[in-house]
Design a protein around this motif. Sequence first.
Motif, PDB file in Angstrom:
ATOM      1  N   GLU A   5       0.850  -1.203   0.000  1.00 33.75           N
ATOM      2  CA  GLU A   5       0.000   0.000   0.000  1.00 33.75           C
ATOM      3  C   GLU A   5       0.886   1.254   0.000  1.00 33.75           C
ATOM      4  O   GLU A   5       0.649   2.194  -0.759  1.00 33.75           O
ATOM      5  N   GLN A   6       1.904   1.264   0.838  1.00 31.83           N
ATOM      6  CA  GLN A   6       2.828   2.404   0.894  1.00 31.83           C
ATOM      7  C   GLN A   6       3.637   2.524  -0.392  1.00 31.83           C
ATOM      8  O   GLN A   6       3.914   3.634  -0.857  1.00 31.83           O
ATOM      9  N   ALA A   7       4.020   1.405  -0.977  1.00 31.20           N
ATOM     10  CA  ALA A   7       4.797   1.427  -2.224  1.00 31.20           C
ATOM     11  C   ALA A   7       3.997   2.074  -3.354  1.00 31.20           C
ATOM     12  O   ALA A   7       4.564   2.758  -4.207  1.00 31.20           O
ATOM     13  N   ALA A   8       2.679   1.870  -3.349  1.00 29.53           N
ATOM     14  CA  ALA A   8       1.844   2.487  -4.384  1.00 29.53           C
ATOM     15  C   ALA A   8       1.995   4.003  -4.361  1.00 29.53           C
ATOM     16  O   ALA A   8       2.091   4.646  -5.408  1.00 29.53           O
ATOM     17  N   ALA A   9       2.037   4.573  -3.177  1.00 26.04           N
ATOM     18  CA  ALA A   9       2.197   6.029  -3.054  1.00 26.04           C
ATOM     19  C   ALA A   9       3.559   6.475  -3.561  1.00 26.04           C
ATOM     20  O   ALA A   9       3.706   7.585  -4.075  1.00 26.04           O
ATOM     21  N   LEU A  10       4.565   5.612  -3.453  1.00 26.84           N
ATOM     22  CA  LEU A  10       5.905   5.942  -3.931  1.00 26.84           C
ATOM     23  C   LEU A  10       6.029   5.794  -5.451  1.00 26.84           C
ATOM     24  O   LEU A  10       6.792   6.524  -6.089  1.00 26.84           O
ATOM     25  N   LEU A  11       5.316   4.851  -6.021  1.00 27.30           N
ATOM     26  CA  LEU A  11       5.494   4.500  -7.433  1.00 27.30           C
ATOM     27  C   LEU A  11       4.539   5.220  -8.391  1.00 27.30           C
ATOM     28  O   LEU A  11       4.909   5.513  -9.528  1.00 27.30           O
ATOM     29  N   GLU A  12       3.313   5.449  -7.952  1.00 27.39           N
ATOM     30  CA  GLU A  12       2.370   6.115  -8.848  1.00 27.39           C
ATOM     31  C   GLU A  12       2.688   7.597  -8.924  1.00 27.39           C
ATOM     32  O   GLU A  12       3.149   8.156  -7.934  1.00 27.39           O
ATOM     33  N   PRO A  13       2.551   8.256 -10.039  1.00 28.99           N
ATOM     34  CA  PRO A  13       1.853   7.890 -11.259  1.00 28.99           C
ATOM     35  C   PRO A  13       2.757   7.299 -12.360  1.00 28.99           C
ATOM     36  O   PRO A  13       2.292   7.093 -13.473  1.00 28.99           O
ATOM     37  N   HIS A  14       3.992   7.043 -12.065  1.00 31.01           N
ATOM     38  CA  HIS A  14       4.894   6.542 -13.113  1.00 31.01           C
ATOM     39  C   HIS A  14       4.785   5.045 -13.305  1.00 31.01           C
ATOM     40  O   HIS A  14       5.422   4.472 -14.196  1.00 31.01           O
ATOM     41  N   MET A  15       3.966   4.418 -12.474  1.00 32.68           N
ATOM     42  CA  MET A  15       3.725   2.989 -12.555  1.00 32.68           C
ATOM     43  C   MET A  15       2.333   2.734 -11.974  1.00 32.68           C
ATOM     44  O   MET A  15       1.976   3.324 -10.966  1.00 32.68           O
ATOM     45  N   ARG A  16       1.550   1.873 -12.625  1.00 31.83           N
ATOM     46  CA  ARG A  16       0.257   1.465 -12.070  1.00 31.83           C
ATOM     47  C   ARG A  16       0.539   0.359 -11.057  1.00 31.83           C
ATOM     48  O   ARG A  16       1.260  -0.585 -11.348  1.00 31.83           O
ATOM     49  N   VAL A  17      -0.010   0.469  -9.868  1.00 28.95           N
ATOM     50  CA  VAL A  17       0.168  -0.531  -8.817  1.00 28.95           C
ATOM     51  C   VAL A  17      -1.184  -1.199  -8.598  1.00 28.95           C
ATOM     52  O   VAL A  17      -2.177  -0.524  -8.338  1.00 28.95           O
ATOM     53  N   ALA A  18      -1.196  -2.533  -8.731  1.00 24.68           N
ATOM     54  CA  ALA A  18      -2.458  -3.262  -8.691  1.00 24.68           C
ATOM     55  C   ALA A  18      -2.324  -4.549  -7.895  1.00 24.68           C
ATOM     56  O   ALA A  18      -1.212  -5.008  -7.603  1.00 24.68           O
ATOM     57  N   LYS A  19      -3.479  -5.118  -7.554  1.00 23.16           N
ATOM     58  CA  LYS A  19      -3.550  -6.399  -6.836  1.00 23.16           C
ATOM     59  C   LYS A  19      -4.540  -7.295  -7.566  1.00 23.16           C
ATOM     60  O   LYS A  19      -5.575  -6.819  -8.023  1.00 23.16           O
ATOM     61  N   VAL A  20      -4.214  -8.590  -7.622  1.00 18.62           N
ATOM     62  CA  VAL A  20      -5.130  -9.580  -8.176  1.00 18.62           C
ATOM     63  C   VAL A  20      -5.294 -10.686  -7.139  1.00 18.62           C
ATOM     64  O   VAL A  20      -4.308 -11.317  -6.744  1.00 18.62           O
ATOM     65  N   ASN A  21      -6.528 -10.897  -6.699  1.00 17.27           N
ATOM     66  CA  ASN A  21      -6.849 -11.963  -5.767  1.00 17.27           C
ATOM     67  C   ASN A  21      -6.896 -13.270  -6.561  1.00 17.27           C
ATOM     68  O   ASN A  21      -7.778 -13.456  -7.401  1.00 17.27           O
ATOM     69  N   THR A  22      -5.947 -14.167  -6.307  1.00 18.42           N
ATOM     70  CA  THR A  22      -5.854 -15.408  -7.070  1.00 18.42           C
ATOM     71  C   THR A  22      -7.020 -16.354  -6.794  1.00 18.42           C
ATOM     72  O   THR A  22      -7.275 -17.247  -7.603  1.00 18.42           O
ATOM     73  N   GLU A  23      -7.724 -16.163  -5.693  1.00 24.32           N
ATOM     74  CA  GLU A  23      -8.917 -16.975  -5.421  1.00 24.32           C
ATOM     75  C   GLU A  23     -10.037 -16.600  -6.389  1.00 24.32           C
ATOM     76  O   GLU A  23     -10.792 -17.455  -6.826  1.00 24.32           O
ATOM     77  N   ASP A  24     -10.134 -15.313  -6.702  1.00 24.01           N
ATOM     78  CA  ASP A  24     -11.170 -14.827  -7.619  1.00 24.01           C
ATOM     79  C   ASP A  24     -10.748 -14.927  -9.076  1.00 24.01           C
ATOM     80  O   ASP A  24     -11.597 -14.891  -9.966  1.00 24.01           O
ATOM     81  N   ALA A  25      -9.464 -14.995  -9.332  1.00 17.79           N
ATOM     82  CA  ALA A  25      -8.931 -15.009 -10.706  1.00 17.79           C
ATOM     83  C   ALA A  25      -8.052 -16.246 -10.918  1.00 17.79           C
ATOM     84  O   ALA A  25      -6.906 -16.145 -11.334  1.00 17.79           O
ATOM     85  N   GLN A  26      -8.621 -17.415 -10.628  1.00 14.96           N
ATOM     86  CA  GLN A  26      -7.839 -18.652 -10.703  1.00 14.96           C
ATOM     87  C   GLN A  26      -7.364 -18.965 -12.116  1.00 14.96           C
ATOM     88  O   GLN A  26      -6.239 -19.436 -12.300  1.00 14.96           O
ATOM     89  N   ALA A  27      -8.185 -18.680 -13.112  1.00 10.18           N
ATOM     90  CA  ALA A  27      -7.782 -18.962 -14.492  1.00 10.18           C
ATOM     91  C   ALA A  27      -6.593 -18.083 -14.890  1.00 10.18           C
ATOM     92  O   ALA A  27      -5.641 -18.558 -15.516  1.00 10.18           O
TER      93      ALA A  27
END
Length: 152
Positions: free
Chosen positions: A80-102
């Motif tokens: 969460e803190q890294a997102a504040a350091l990296l954006e806007p020069h990088m999109r910071v995202a999360k993918v829940n592997t339980e919801d996105a198994q494929a």
Amino acid sequence: MNDTLHVVCPACRATNRLQAAHLDRSPACGQCGQPLFQGRPLELDEAGFERQVQRSQVPVLVDFWAPWCGPCRVMAPAYEQAAALLEPHMRVAKVNTEDAQALAGRLNIRSIPTLALFIGGREVARQPGALTRAEDIARWARAHASAVAAPH
């Protein structure tokens, strides 16, 4: 770097064109008016992941995680803190592997948490295991993004 970049809106998923020099000016979506960057990780489903990775011309850093994963929960505040350091020069995202198994299966995500950096629609770096300091996450992401951008 190109003068004009495509950036996908996290709210309405519209692709926005903006000047690279304007990234630091808190750009908003031309369609819905929401901020293009929020300084926190963007939760993505499979369709959102595909759109961000394929259409955005800023690097996309993704944390593949699951709610039951202890190391994932330990890494979450630093990410969460890294997102504040990296954006806007990088999109910071999360993918829940339980919801996105494929998606996790297609990308061969074998352990979680796993960080993956995507540039130009392809994966360029992967880090399995938890990084527990925001600075370490940001340093890892920037180093790999710079290595890809550097002339060979």
